[in-house]
Design a protein around this motif. Structure first.
Motif, PDB file in Angstrom:
ATOM      1  N   ASP B  85       0.829  -1.215   0.000  1.00  0.00           N
ATOM      2  CA  ASP B  85       0.000   0.000   0.000  1.00  0.00           C
ATOM      3  C   ASP B  85       0.859   1.259   0.000  1.00  0.00           C
ATOM      4  O   ASP B  85       0.333   2.374  -0.124  1.00  0.00           O
ATOM      5  N   SER B  86       2.158   1.099   0.128  1.00  0.00           N
ATOM      6  CA  SER B  86       3.068   2.245   0.078  1.00  0.00           C
ATOM      7  C   SER B  86       2.977   2.885  -1.302  1.00  0.00           C
ATOM      8  O   SER B  86       3.189   2.224  -2.321  1.00  0.00           O
ATOM      9  N   ALA B  87       2.629   4.166  -1.347  1.00  0.00           N
ATOM     10  CA  ALA B  87       2.410   4.846  -2.618  1.00  0.00           C
ATOM     11  C   ALA B  87       2.129   6.315  -2.361  1.00  0.00           C
ATOM     12  O   ALA B  87       2.021   6.753  -1.210  1.00  0.00           O
ATOM     13  N   LEU B  88       1.997   7.050  -3.456  1.00  0.00           N
ATOM     14  CA  LEU B  88       1.509   8.431  -3.403  1.00  0.00           C
ATOM     15  C   LEU B  88       0.004   8.373  -3.642  1.00  0.00           C
ATOM     16  O   LEU B  88      -0.448   7.813  -4.644  1.00  0.00           O
ATOM     17  N   TYR B  89      -0.777   8.925  -2.737  1.00  0.00           N
ATOM     18  CA  TYR B  89      -2.233   8.929  -2.874  1.00  0.00           C
ATOM     19  C   TYR B  89      -2.673  10.318  -3.311  1.00  0.00           C
ATOM     20  O   TYR B  89      -2.420  11.312  -2.623  1.00  0.00           O
ATOM     21  N   LEU B  90      -3.325  10.347  -4.454  1.00  0.00           N
ATOM     22  CA  LEU B  90      -3.729  11.603  -5.066  1.00  0.00           C
ATOM     23  C   LEU B  90      -5.241  11.771  -4.999  1.00  0.00           C
ATOM     24  O   LEU B  90      -5.995  10.819  -5.208  1.00  0.00           O
ATOM     25  N   CYS B  91      -5.630  12.981  -4.725  1.00  0.00           N
ATOM     26  CA  CYS B  91      -7.037  13.343  -4.746  1.00  0.00           C
ATOM     27  C   CYS B  91      -7.243  14.320  -5.892  1.00  0.00           C
ATOM     28  O   CYS B  91      -6.395  15.177  -6.146  1.00  0.00           O
ATOM     29  N   ALA B  92      -8.348  14.184  -6.603  1.00  0.00           N
ATOM     30  CA  ALA B  92      -8.682  15.106  -7.688  1.00  0.00           C
ATOM     31  C   ALA B  92     -10.123  15.550  -7.528  1.00  0.00           C
ATOM     32  O   ALA B  92     -10.997  14.751  -7.178  1.00  0.00           O
ATOM     33  N   SER B  93     -10.368  16.818  -7.770  1.00  0.00           N
ATOM     34  CA  SER B  93     -11.741  17.301  -7.740  1.00  0.00           C
ATOM     35  C   SER B  93     -12.135  17.816  -9.121  1.00  0.00           C
ATOM     36  O   SER B  93     -11.285  18.165  -9.934  1.00  0.00           O
ATOM     37  N   SER B  94     -13.438  17.827  -9.373  1.00  0.00           N
ATOM     38  CA  SER B  94     -13.915  18.275 -10.675  1.00  0.00           C
ATOM     39  C   SER B  94     -15.336  18.812 -10.556  1.00  0.00           C
ATOM     40  O   SER B  94     -16.088  18.472  -9.640  1.00  0.00           O
ATOM     41  N   LEU B  95     -15.661  19.678 -11.486  1.00  0.00           N
ATOM     42  CA  LEU B  95     -17.031  20.162 -11.686  1.00  0.00           C
ATOM     43  C   LEU B  95     -17.197  20.180 -13.197  1.00  0.00           C
ATOM     44  O   LEU B  95     -16.890  21.159 -13.862  1.00  0.00           O
ATOM     45  N   GLY B  96     -17.619  19.046 -13.737  1.00  0.00           N
ATOM     46  CA  GLY B  96     -17.601  18.935 -15.184  1.00  0.00           C
ATOM     47  C   GLY B  96     -16.438  18.081 -15.629  1.00  0.00           C
ATOM     48  O   GLY B  96     -16.086  17.120 -14.972  1.00  0.00           O
ATOM     49  N   ASP B  97     -15.807  18.470 -16.735  1.00  0.00           N
ATOM     50  CA  ASP B  97     -14.860  17.582 -17.400  1.00  0.00           C
ATOM     51  C   ASP B  97     -13.453  17.560 -16.826  1.00  0.00           C
ATOM     52  O   ASP B  97     -12.815  16.520 -16.774  1.00  0.00           O
ATOM     53  N   GLU B  98     -12.948  18.690 -16.425  1.00  0.00           N
ATOM     54  CA  GLU B  98     -11.527  18.761 -16.115  1.00  0.00           C
ATOM     55  C   GLU B  98     -11.271  18.456 -14.650  1.00  0.00           C
ATOM     56  O   GLU B  98     -11.937  18.970 -13.766  1.00  0.00           O
ATOM     57  N   GLN B  99     -10.265  17.602 -14.417  1.00  0.00           N
ATOM     58  CA  GLN B  99      -9.895  17.250 -13.057  1.00  0.00           C
ATOM     59  C   GLN B  99      -8.718  18.096 -12.594  1.00  0.00           C
ATOM     60  O   GLN B  99      -7.775  18.334 -13.350  1.00  0.00           O
ATOM     61  N   TYR B 100      -8.762  18.486 -11.339  1.00  0.00           N
ATOM     62  CA  TYR B 100      -7.689  19.241 -10.717  1.00  0.00           C
ATOM     63  C   TYR B 100      -7.147  18.401  -9.560  1.00  0.00           C
ATOM     64  O   TYR B 100      -7.907  17.966  -8.698  1.00  0.00           O
ATOM     65  N   PHE B 101      -5.835  18.203  -9.569  1.00  0.00           N
ATOM     66  CA  PHE B 101      -5.216  17.318  -8.599  1.00  0.00           C
ATOM     67  C   PHE B 101      -4.583  18.072  -7.440  1.00  0.00           C
ATOM     68  O   PHE B 101      -4.062  19.183  -7.607  1.00  0.00           O
ATOM     69  N   GLY B 102      -4.604  17.423  -6.292  1.00  0.00           N
ATOM     70  CA  GLY B 102      -3.874  17.919  -5.146  1.00  0.00           C
ATOM     71  C   GLY B 102      -2.435  17.454  -5.184  1.00  0.00           C
ATOM     72  O   GLY B 102      -2.039  16.695  -6.076  1.00  0.00           O
ATOM     73  N   PRO B 103      -1.624  17.881  -4.222  1.00  0.00           N
ATOM     74  CA  PRO B 103      -0.197  17.533  -4.216  1.00  0.00           C
ATOM     75  C   PRO B 103       0.081  16.095  -3.789  1.00  0.00           C
ATOM     76  O   PRO B 103       1.181  15.597  -3.982  1.00  0.00           O
ATOM     77  N   GLY B 104      -0.917  15.442  -3.206  1.00  0.00           N
ATOM     78  CA  GLY B 104      -0.734  14.049  -2.827  1.00  0.00           C
ATOM     79  C   GLY B 104      -0.291  13.857  -1.386  1.00  0.00           C
ATOM     80  O   GLY B 104       0.228  14.778  -0.742  1.00  0.00           O
ATOM     81  N   THR B 105      -0.517  12.648  -0.899  1.00  0.00           N
ATOM     82  CA  THR B 105      -0.019  12.204   0.407  1.00  0.00           C
ATOM     83  C   THR B 105       0.881  11.001   0.158  1.00  0.00           C
ATOM     84  O   THR B 105       0.451  10.020  -0.438  1.00  0.00           O
ATOM     85  N   ARG B 106       2.123  11.108   0.625  1.00  0.00           N
ATOM     86  CA  ARG B 106       3.059   9.991   0.472  1.00  0.00           C
ATOM     87  C   ARG B 106       2.920   9.079   1.680  1.00  0.00           C
ATOM     88  O   ARG B 106       3.237   9.461   2.796  1.00  0.00           O
ATOM     89  N   LEU B 107       2.425   7.853   1.449  1.00  0.00           N
ATOM     90  CA  LEU B 107       2.245   6.865   2.520  1.00  0.00           C
ATOM     91  C   LEU B 107       3.344   5.818   2.418  1.00  0.00           C
ATOM     92  O   LEU B 107       3.544   5.211   1.355  1.00  0.00           O
ATOM     93  N   THR B 108       4.031   5.615   3.507  1.00  0.00           N
ATOM     94  CA  THR B 108       5.046   4.566   3.593  1.00  0.00           C
ATOM     95  C   THR B 108       4.614   3.575   4.654  1.00  0.00           C
ATOM     96  O   THR B 108       4.336   3.958   5.796  1.00  0.00           O
ATOM     97  N   VAL B 109       4.539   2.308   4.276  1.00  0.00           N
ATOM     98  CA  VAL B 109       4.166   1.248   5.209  1.00  0.00           C
ATOM     99  C   VAL B 109       5.409   0.400   5.491  1.00  0.00           C
ATOM    100  O   VAL B 109       6.043  -0.122   4.561  1.00  0.00           O
ATOM    101  N   THR B 110       5.753   0.277   6.756  1.00  0.00           N
ATOM    102  CA  THR B 110       6.972  -0.472   7.126  1.00  0.00           C
ATOM    103  C   THR B 110       6.619  -1.757   7.882  1.00  0.00           C
ATOM    104  O   THR B 110       5.481  -1.911   8.362  1.00  0.00           O
TER     105      THR B 110
END
Lengths: 112, 110
Positions: B85-110
């Motif tokens: 599950d270690s990865a960059l998790y991205l959120c995107a919002s939209s109102l219509g067609d175009e998606q706008y992304f956030g900077p992400g959360t870097r999750l590290t599982v040890t």
């Protein structure tokens, strides 16, 4: 099931060159085609969005074309600059609310 | 307009733990999508929320769940964390067609 591929996987060019990035998709019934830029460890920045009824879009030095019948889109970058170094991704959803399927990206390095 | 914001920026968890990631959409956007991006790969769609309901879901196990609040902000919850599950998790919002992304959360599982 939509599959998106991008060629090449990586590209290194000297500053000032014009270049073309390719995106292919298996299902031509797309709603739109969007190109994004991603800097290392960062989120995605939208570059260009081409509606399914359009053939191309332009923004500054960037031009994206869309050929639905052949399942292809190209991103043309003119007069490349070191600041263009990033990973470029394309995405092709089938409806306005469909899950967006991304290609694996092309990593571009522009050498000064 | 602050654009899409995500918190936290980085997170380190141990296998088996649970994690909650948060996303605030761009002002006026009513749809939020979550993506997982492993190193060197394109983002993989997890799910999308619209009007507080899960509208679309990708090929992710039930350990991945989410929620959208009346103000359109959203949470992604992952239970029983695995190393994979270690990865960059991205959120995107939209109102219509175009998606706008956030900077992400870097999750590290040890």
């Amino acid at each position: 099931k939509q599959e998106v591929t991008q060629i090449p996987a990586a590209l290194s060019v000297p500053e000032g060159e014009n270049l073309v990035l390719n995106c292919s998709f298996t299902d031509s019934a797309i709603y739109n085609l969007q190109w994004f830029r991603q800097d290392p460890g960062k989120g995605l920045t939208s570059l260009l969005l081409i509606q399914s009824s359009q053939r191309e879009q332009t923004s500054g030095r960037l031009n994206a074309s869309l050929d639905k019948s052949s399942g292809r889109s190209t991103l043309y970058i003119a007069a490349s600059q070191p600041g263009d170094s990033a990973t470029y991704l394309c995405a092709a959803p089938k409806t306005s609310y469909d899950k967006v399927i991304f290609g694996p990206g092309t990593s571009l390095s522009v050498i000064p | 307009d602050a654009g899409v914001t995500q918190s936290p920026t980085h997170l380190i968890k141990t296998r088996g733990q649970q994690v909650t990631l948060r996303c605030s959409p761009k002002s006026g956007h009513d749809t939020v999508s979550w993506y997982q991006q492993a190193l060197g790969q394109g983002p993989q769609f997890i799910f999308q929320y619209y009007e507080e309901e899960e509208r679309q879901r990708g090929n992710f196990p039930d350990r991945f769940s989410g929620h959208q609040f009346p103000n359109y902000s959203s949470e992604l919850n992952v239970n029983a964390l695995l190393l994979g599950d270690s990865a960059l998790y991205l959120c995107a919002s939209s109102l219509g067609d175009e998606q706008y992304f956030g900077p992400g959360t870097r999750l590290t599982v040890t």
